[in-house]
Design a protein around this motif. Structure first.
Motif, PDB file in Angstrom:
ATOM      1  N   LEU A 282     -20.305 -25.239 -40.690  1.00 22.03           N
ATOM      2  CA  LEU A 282     -19.031 -24.519 -41.375  1.00 22.03           C
ATOM      3  C   LEU A 282     -18.847 -24.792 -42.994  1.00 22.03           C
ATOM      4  O   LEU A 282     -18.651 -23.955 -43.644  1.00 22.03           O
ATOM      5  CB  LEU A 282     -18.122 -24.489 -40.501  1.00 22.03           C
ATOM      6  N   GLY A 283     -18.733 -26.339 -42.981  1.00 20.85           N
ATOM      7  CA  GLY A 283     -18.516 -26.678 -44.374  1.00 20.85           C
ATOM      8  C   GLY A 283     -19.408 -26.130 -45.316  1.00 20.85           C
ATOM      9  O   GLY A 283     -19.189 -25.787 -46.474  1.00 20.85           O
ATOM     10  N   TYR A 284     -20.913 -26.171 -44.946  1.00 22.71           N
ATOM     11  CA  TYR A 284     -21.842 -25.550 -45.752  1.00 22.71           C
ATOM     12  C   TYR A 284     -21.701 -24.146 -46.222  1.00 22.71           C
ATOM     13  O   TYR A 284     -21.920 -23.689 -47.199  1.00 22.71           O
ATOM     14  CB  TYR A 284     -23.384 -25.970 -45.055  1.00 22.71           C
ATOM     15  N   ARG A 285     -21.400 -23.393 -45.229  1.00 26.31           N
ATOM     16  CA  ARG A 285     -21.301 -22.028 -45.120  1.00 26.31           C
ATOM     17  C   ARG A 285     -20.025 -21.669 -45.840  1.00 26.31           C
ATOM     18  O   ARG A 285     -20.159 -20.654 -46.539  1.00 26.31           O
ATOM     19  CB  ARG A 285     -21.139 -21.381 -43.740  1.00 26.31           C
ATOM     20  N   LEU A 286     -18.920 -22.428 -46.041  1.00 27.07           N
ATOM     21  CA  LEU A 286     -17.998 -21.980 -46.825  1.00 27.07           C
ATOM     22  C   LEU A 286     -18.044 -22.299 -48.490  1.00 27.07           C
ATOM     23  O   LEU A 286     -17.783 -21.556 -49.057  1.00 27.07           O
ATOM     24  CB  LEU A 286     -16.680 -23.069 -46.654  1.00 27.07           C
ATOM     25  N   THR A 287     -19.185 -23.024 -48.491  1.00 27.74           N
ATOM     26  CA  THR A 287     -19.697 -23.568 -50.092  1.00 27.74           C
ATOM     27  C   THR A 287     -20.862 -22.498 -50.560  1.00 27.74           C
ATOM     28  O   THR A 287     -21.377 -22.781 -51.641  1.00 27.74           O
ATOM     29  CB  THR A 287     -19.846 -25.060 -50.485  1.00 27.74           C
ATOM     30  N   HIS A 288     -21.658 -22.168 -49.359  1.00 29.65           N
ATOM     31  CA  HIS A 288     -22.806 -21.492 -49.798  1.00 29.65           C
ATOM     32  C   HIS A 288     -22.895 -20.003 -49.031  1.00 29.65           C
ATOM     33  O   HIS A 288     -22.833 -19.938 -47.903  1.00 29.65           O
ATOM     34  CB  HIS A 288     -24.061 -22.196 -49.144  1.00 29.65           C
ATOM     35  N   LYS A 289     -22.895 -18.883 -49.760  1.00 30.49           N
ATOM     36  CA  LYS A 289     -22.805 -17.645 -49.270  1.00 30.49           C
ATOM     37  C   LYS A 289     -23.825 -17.266 -48.373  1.00 30.49           C
ATOM     38  O   LYS A 289     -25.234 -17.772 -48.803  1.00 30.49           O
ATOM     39  CB  LYS A 289     -23.046 -16.364 -50.594  1.00 30.49           C
ATOM     40  N   PRO A 290     -23.814 -16.583 -47.198  1.00 34.95           N
ATOM     41  CA  PRO A 290     -25.081 -16.382 -46.387  1.00 34.95           C
ATOM     42  C   PRO A 290     -25.972 -15.360 -47.056  1.00 34.95           C
ATOM     43  O   PRO A 290     -25.454 -14.427 -47.950  1.00 34.95           O
ATOM     44  CB  PRO A 290     -24.547 -15.868 -45.165  1.00 34.95           C
ATOM     45  N   ALA A 291     -27.088 -15.494 -46.528  1.00 32.15           N
ATOM     46  CA  ALA A 291     -27.891 -14.192 -46.799  1.00 32.15           C
ATOM     47  C   ALA A 291     -27.409 -12.961 -46.727  1.00 32.15           C
ATOM     48  O   ALA A 291     -26.824 -12.729 -45.213  1.00 32.15           O
ATOM     49  CB  ALA A 291     -29.264 -14.418 -46.363  1.00 32.15           C
ATOM     50  N   PRO A 292     -27.498 -11.891 -47.403  1.00 32.80           N
ATOM     51  CA  PRO A 292     -27.000 -10.565 -47.110  1.00 32.80           C
ATOM     52  C   PRO A 292     -27.920  -9.876 -45.996  1.00 32.80           C
ATOM     53  O   PRO A 292     -28.964  -9.977 -45.973  1.00 32.80           O
ATOM     54  CB  PRO A 292     -26.949  -9.874 -48.428  1.00 32.80           C
ATOM     55  N   LEU A 293     -27.030  -9.113 -45.289  1.00 36.97           N
ATOM     56  CA  LEU A 293     -27.772  -8.285 -44.436  1.00 36.97           C
ATOM     57  C   LEU A 293     -28.328  -6.940 -45.188  1.00 36.97           C
ATOM     58  O   LEU A 293     -27.887  -6.578 -46.194  1.00 36.97           O
ATOM     59  CB  LEU A 293     -26.927  -7.699 -43.178  1.00 36.97           C
ATOM     60  N   PRO A 294     -29.470  -6.182 -44.821  1.00 36.27           N
ATOM     61  CA  PRO A 294     -30.179  -5.383 -45.287  1.00 36.27           C
ATOM     62  C   PRO A 294     -29.108  -3.934 -45.533  1.00 36.27           C
ATOM     63  O   PRO A 294     -28.263  -3.659 -44.567  1.00 36.27           O
ATOM     64  CB  PRO A 294     -31.223  -4.683 -44.278  1.00 36.27           C
ATOM     65  N   ALA A 295     -28.932  -3.454 -46.809  1.00 35.49           N
ATOM     66  CA  ALA A 295     -28.033  -2.384 -46.851  1.00 35.49           C
ATOM     67  C   ALA A 295     -28.106  -1.284 -46.135  1.00 35.49           C
ATOM     68  O   ALA A 295     -27.205  -0.727 -45.501  1.00 35.49           O
ATOM     69  CB  ALA A 295     -27.970  -1.924 -48.482  1.00 35.49           C
ATOM     70  N   GLU A 296     -29.283  -1.160 -45.787  1.00 33.90           N
ATOM     71  CA  GLU A 296     -29.525   0.029 -44.794  1.00 33.90           C
ATOM     72  C   GLU A 296     -29.198  -0.249 -43.090  1.00 33.90           C
ATOM     73  O   GLU A 296     -29.162   0.515 -42.280  1.00 33.90           O
ATOM     74  CB  GLU A 296     -30.839   0.550 -44.659  1.00 33.90           C
ATOM     75  N   MET A 297     -28.887  -1.329 -42.836  1.00 29.51           N
ATOM     76  CA  MET A 297     -28.306  -1.724 -41.387  1.00 29.51           C
ATOM     77  C   MET A 297     -27.131  -0.828 -41.033  1.00 29.51           C
ATOM     78  O   MET A 297     -25.953  -0.926 -41.869  1.00 29.51           O
ATOM     79  CB  MET A 297     -28.180  -3.021 -41.415  1.00 29.51           C
ATOM     80  N   PRO A 298     -27.036  -0.132 -40.194  1.00 35.18           N
ATOM     81  CA  PRO A 298     -25.662   0.434 -39.527  1.00 35.18           C
ATOM     82  C   PRO A 298     -24.685  -0.675 -39.644  1.00 35.18           C
ATOM     83  O   PRO A 298     -24.663  -1.489 -39.263  1.00 35.18           O
ATOM     84  CB  PRO A 298     -26.332   1.146 -38.309  1.00 35.18           C
ATOM     85  N   LEU A 299     -23.498   0.116 -39.889  1.00 34.82           N
ATOM     86  CA  LEU A 299     -22.250  -0.676 -39.943  1.00 34.82           C
ATOM     87  C   LEU A 299     -21.842  -1.412 -38.536  1.00 34.82           C
ATOM     88  O   LEU A 299     -21.232  -2.479 -38.577  1.00 34.82           O
ATOM     89  CB  LEU A 299     -21.024  -0.133 -40.381  1.00 34.82           C
ATOM     90  N   TRP A 300     -22.355  -0.797 -37.543  1.00 34.56           N
ATOM     91  CA  TRP A 300     -21.986  -1.348 -36.129  1.00 34.56           C
ATOM     92  C   TRP A 300     -22.835  -2.516 -36.048  1.00 34.56           C
ATOM     93  O   TRP A 300     -22.209  -3.553 -35.315  1.00 34.56           O
ATOM     94  CB  TRP A 300     -22.119  -0.108 -35.147  1.00 34.56           C
ATOM     95  N   GLN A 301     -24.147  -2.438 -36.540  1.00 31.12           N
ATOM     96  CA  GLN A 301     -25.002  -3.612 -36.196  1.00 31.12           C
ATOM     97  C   GLN A 301     -24.350  -4.973 -37.199  1.00 31.12           C
ATOM     98  O   GLN A 301     -24.502  -6.002 -36.731  1.00 31.12           O
ATOM     99  CB  GLN A 301     -26.282  -3.364 -36.618  1.00 31.12           C
ATOM    100  N   GLN A 302     -24.045  -4.555 -38.278  1.00 29.64           N
ATOM    101  CA  GLN A 302     -23.456  -5.506 -39.112  1.00 29.64           C
ATOM    102  C   GLN A 302     -22.122  -6.165 -38.623  1.00 29.64           C
ATOM    103  O   GLN A 302     -22.003  -7.409 -38.550  1.00 29.64           O
ATOM    104  CB  GLN A 302     -23.081  -5.026 -40.849  1.00 29.64           C
ATOM    105  N   TYR A 303     -21.324  -5.295 -37.959  1.00 29.55           N
ATOM    106  CA  TYR A 303     -20.076  -5.846 -37.306  1.00 29.55           C
ATOM    107  C   TYR A 303     -20.519  -6.549 -36.251  1.00 29.55           C
ATOM    108  O   TYR A 303     -19.871  -7.619 -36.058  1.00 29.55           O
ATOM    109  CB  TYR A 303     -19.069  -4.722 -36.977  1.00 29.55           C
ATOM    110  N   ALA A 304     -21.523  -6.201 -35.408  1.00 25.39           N
ATOM    111  CA  ALA A 304     -22.034  -7.098 -34.203  1.00 25.39           C
ATOM    112  C   ALA A 304     -22.498  -8.320 -34.493  1.00 25.39           C
ATOM    113  O   ALA A 304     -22.185  -9.325 -33.992  1.00 25.39           O
ATOM    114  CB  ALA A 304     -23.146  -6.042 -33.184  1.00 25.39           C
ATOM    115  N   ALA A 305     -23.301  -8.600 -35.454  1.00 27.20           N
ATOM    116  CA  ALA A 305     -23.871  -9.524 -36.209  1.00 27.20           C
ATOM    117  C   ALA A 305     -22.706 -10.451 -36.431  1.00 27.20           C
ATOM    118  O   ALA A 305     -22.858 -11.613 -36.288  1.00 27.20           O
ATOM    119  CB  ALA A 305     -24.766  -9.193 -37.432  1.00 27.20           C
TER     120      ALA A 305
END
Length: 176
Positions: free
Chosen positions: A64-87
């Protein structure tokens, strides 16, 4: 987007896969230890389960400390919003679980009156007085959350495989 931009960093990937290996060892040990007869094997499984729980709790704080200082890899833009929310929801639950449930197990073990020896290297301090009734209640919560966690892990693995094998949209390759 360049492949290197779409992937998690090496540190995040190492922490993820170390966490995955520990979870995939700890969950079966936990399920087995409560279903077998008392004896040396059960004691070893309890020691292993508790030790891995402590390691996972610490590893999650680091993650969590690492994640606060390093942005996670982005999800594909074409991924449906419900899948992004579920992830995002599943990840939040997994992180929360990896902090909360080991702590509940620590409190429950303390209330039971048992010690937590972490791989024989050191012993965790008891954080509550012995109280068998509290211990039983907390172990019930710990087990219930563990079953929910197992379901979430299976869902996480299933979704990763779906994106890697069926969709082939780069989601799985972000962590490999």
């Amino acid at each position: 987007m360049a492949e290197s931009d779409a992937r998690y960093g090496l540190t995040a990937r190492i922490i993820h896969w170390l966490t995955a290996i520990l979870v995939l060892a700890m969950v079966p040990a936990g399920l087995t230890m409560i279903r077998i007869s008392s004896g040396p094997l059960q004691n070893q499984l309890f020691d292993f389960h508790r030790s891995v729980g402590v390691v996972l709790m610490v590893l999650t704080v680091i993650r969590l400390g690492y994640r606060l200082t390093h942005k996670p890899a982005p999800l594909p833009a074409e991924m449906p919003l419900w899948q992004q929310y579920a992830a995002k929801s599943t990840h939040a639950f997994l992180y929360g679980f990896l902090l909360v449930n080991p702590f509940i197990g620590w409190v429950a073990t303390s209330a039971y009156g048992a010690q937590i020896s972490v791989f024989g290297l050191f012993t965790m301090p008891a954080i509550v007085e012995k109280n068998r009734e509290l211990s039983e209640q907390l172990f019930t919560v710990h087990e219930t959350l563990g079953l929910l966690f197992t379901a979430a892990v299976l869902m996480h693995i299933g979704a990763a495989l779906y994106h890697g094998i069926v969709r082939r949209d780069g989601v799985l390759s972000r962590m490999i």
